[in-house]
Enzyme design. Sequence first.
Site, short mmCIF file in Angstrom:
data_model
loop_
_atom_site.label_atom_id
_atom_site.label_comp_id
_atom_site.label_asym_id
_atom_site.label_seq_id
_atom_site.Cartn_x
_atom_site.Cartn_y
_atom_site.Cartn_z
N ASP A 42 -18.03 16.63 13.16
CA ASP A 42 -18.85 15.47 12.79
C ASP A 42 -18.46 15.02 11.38
O ASP A 42 -18.47 15.81 10.45
CB ASP A 42 -20.34 15.83 12.87
CG ASP A 42 -21.22 14.60 12.98
OD1 ASP A 42 -20.98 13.62 12.24
OD2 ASP A 42 -22.17 14.62 13.80
N SER A 83 -23.43 9.04 14.92
CA SER A 83 -22.97 10.13 15.78
C SER A 83 -23.42 9.95 17.23
O SER A 83 -22.75 10.42 18.14
CB SER A 83 -23.50 11.47 15.26
OG SER A 83 -22.94 11.72 14.00
N THR A 136 -25.10 14.64 18.45
CA THR A 136 -23.78 14.91 19.06
C THR A 136 -23.88 15.73 20.34
O THR A 136 -23.44 15.26 21.40
CB THR A 136 -22.84 15.57 18.03
OG1 THR A 136 -22.88 14.81 16.82
CG2 THR A 136 -21.42 15.64 18.55
N GLU A 249 -19.22 21.73 18.30
CA GLU A 249 -19.34 20.79 17.19
C GLU A 249 -19.46 21.49 15.83
O GLU A 249 -20.30 22.38 15.66
CB GLU A 249 -20.58 19.89 17.36
CG GLU A 249 -20.63 18.81 16.28
CD GLU A 249 -22.00 18.18 16.08
OE1 GLU A 249 -23.01 18.72 16.55
OE2 GLU A 249 -22.04 17.12 15.41
N ASP A 254 -20.30 16.70 8.39
CA ASP A 254 -20.96 15.41 8.15
C ASP A 254 -22.05 15.51 7.08
O ASP A 254 -22.18 14.62 6.24
CB ASP A 254 -21.57 14.95 9.48
CG ASP A 254 -22.41 13.68 9.37
OD1 ASP A 254 -21.83 12.62 9.10
OD2 ASP A 254 -23.64 13.77 9.57
N HIS A 258 -22.49 13.43 3.66
CA HIS A 258 -23.68 12.64 3.27
C HIS A 258 -24.19 13.07 1.89
O HIS A 258 -24.64 12.24 1.11
CB HIS A 258 -24.81 12.82 4.29
CG HIS A 258 -24.63 12.02 5.54
ND1 HIS A 258 -24.70 10.65 5.57
CD2 HIS A 258 -24.36 12.40 6.81
CE1 HIS A 258 -24.51 10.21 6.81
NE2 HIS A 258 -24.29 11.26 7.58
N ASP A 296 -16.32 12.09 15.40
CA ASP A 296 -17.06 10.90 15.81
C ASP A 296 -16.82 9.73 14.85
O ASP A 296 -16.83 8.58 15.23
CB ASP A 296 -18.56 11.22 15.95
CG ASP A 296 -19.12 12.03 14.80
OD1 ASP A 296 -18.39 12.33 13.84
OD2 ASP A 296 -20.32 12.38 14.88
N HIS A 297 -16.59 10.07 13.56
CA HIS A 297 -16.39 9.08 12.50
C HIS A 297 -16.10 9.86 11.24
O HIS A 297 -16.23 11.09 11.23
CB HIS A 297 -17.65 8.22 12.30
CG HIS A 297 -18.88 9.06 12.11
ND1 HIS A 297 -19.14 9.75 10.94
CD2 HIS A 297 -19.88 9.40 12.97
CE1 HIS A 297 -20.25 10.44 11.09
NE2 HIS A 297 -20.71 10.26 12.31
MG MG Z 1 -23.43 15.76 14.88
ZN ZN Z 2 -23.65 11.36 9.63
#
Ligand code: MG
Ligand code: ZN
Length: 359
Positions: A42, A83, A136, A249, A254, A258, A296-297
């Site tokens: 993620d 996500s 996710t 995952e 992620d 953040h 995912d990004h």
């Molecule tokens: Mg996730």
């Molecule tokens: Zn995020």
Amino acid sequence: MRELLSLLFSISFLACSAQQVVIKSETNTLKKPKNIILFIGDGTGLSQISASQFFNENPSNFDRFPVIGLIKTSASNSLITDSAAAATAFASGIKTYNGAIGVNVDSTAVPTIVEIVSEKGLSTGLVSTSSITHATPACFYAHTKSRGLEEDIASFLVASEIDFFAGGGLNFFKHRSDGKDLIRVLENNGFSIDTTSLKMAPANKHGFLLANGGMPKMLNGRGDFLPNATQMAIEQLSQNKQGFFLMVEGSQIDWGGHANDADYLISELIDFDNAIGIALDFADQNGETLVIVTADHETGGFTLANDGGDYNKIKATFSTNGHSATMVPVFAKGPGADLFGGIYENTRIYHKMMELLNR
Ligand code: MG
Ligand code: ZN
């Protein structure tokens, strides 16, 4: 005469070897995996992955992949995805809106890869370092209008055909607003549920819910949960002669992005890298398993910048507290891996996997 014979011989030899090449490449194209292990990092863009080259004491498992691609990650309603929309693209092959869990733009449920392959007799599993009901993993088995409905998502997990799961999220099963005890229901459905440690009990199906919400950070002592859970999932699911689908995952790469916290991000990335190594070791000796790693990004607009003009020092920097629009890499190894090279939409991941599992 002798020259003519030898010429004829070389022509027929050439023709024969050319034919062999064709046959060989045809079988390569047709080769389909029995098992697919899909890793989702993620928020993991190329700079995040590059960090595993600079900050990992061990050689990166990303170096073991022969096929690399890039995916475009936009959601149906925005250039930058979340996500939920991205995982719905992977799990169901459609573009949808940010926040959607396994539903299309009209909020109608769409079938997921887990639902489809379960019906064909494959075993399925999910591992995450977030709650197992987080966006996710949720997109692989649940259908809700909004990612925030984690109690509803837990109910979908209980009703699903999933055979193995490990992550956090105990609160959504046990301390629910409707008073239901979903742990009880899972146990009645043949699951062995463990809420304290990763230990395999004698049962055909295993569920591990090892935190109330997300799992602890690596920096706070999570240890080898992700690689170990990946190993246990593979051990259980590979018992099925028909094959399996497993999604793993690295959820908190992620969260480090953040938080614009490079130590958090990099420690989660290295843990994810270690889990990938477990799957590649299995796939290498198994020979019938395709391992795919993607994201995912990207999160954080993370960059490995120079430090004040010093080209011998890397300074991890961020440009946003949120996600970015940059394309993210796809890595593939095993039967069918060749399909994953090139530049394409994130929805193609689903369609490529389904093409390979359709047999
Ligand atoms: Mg996730
Ligand atoms: Zn995020």
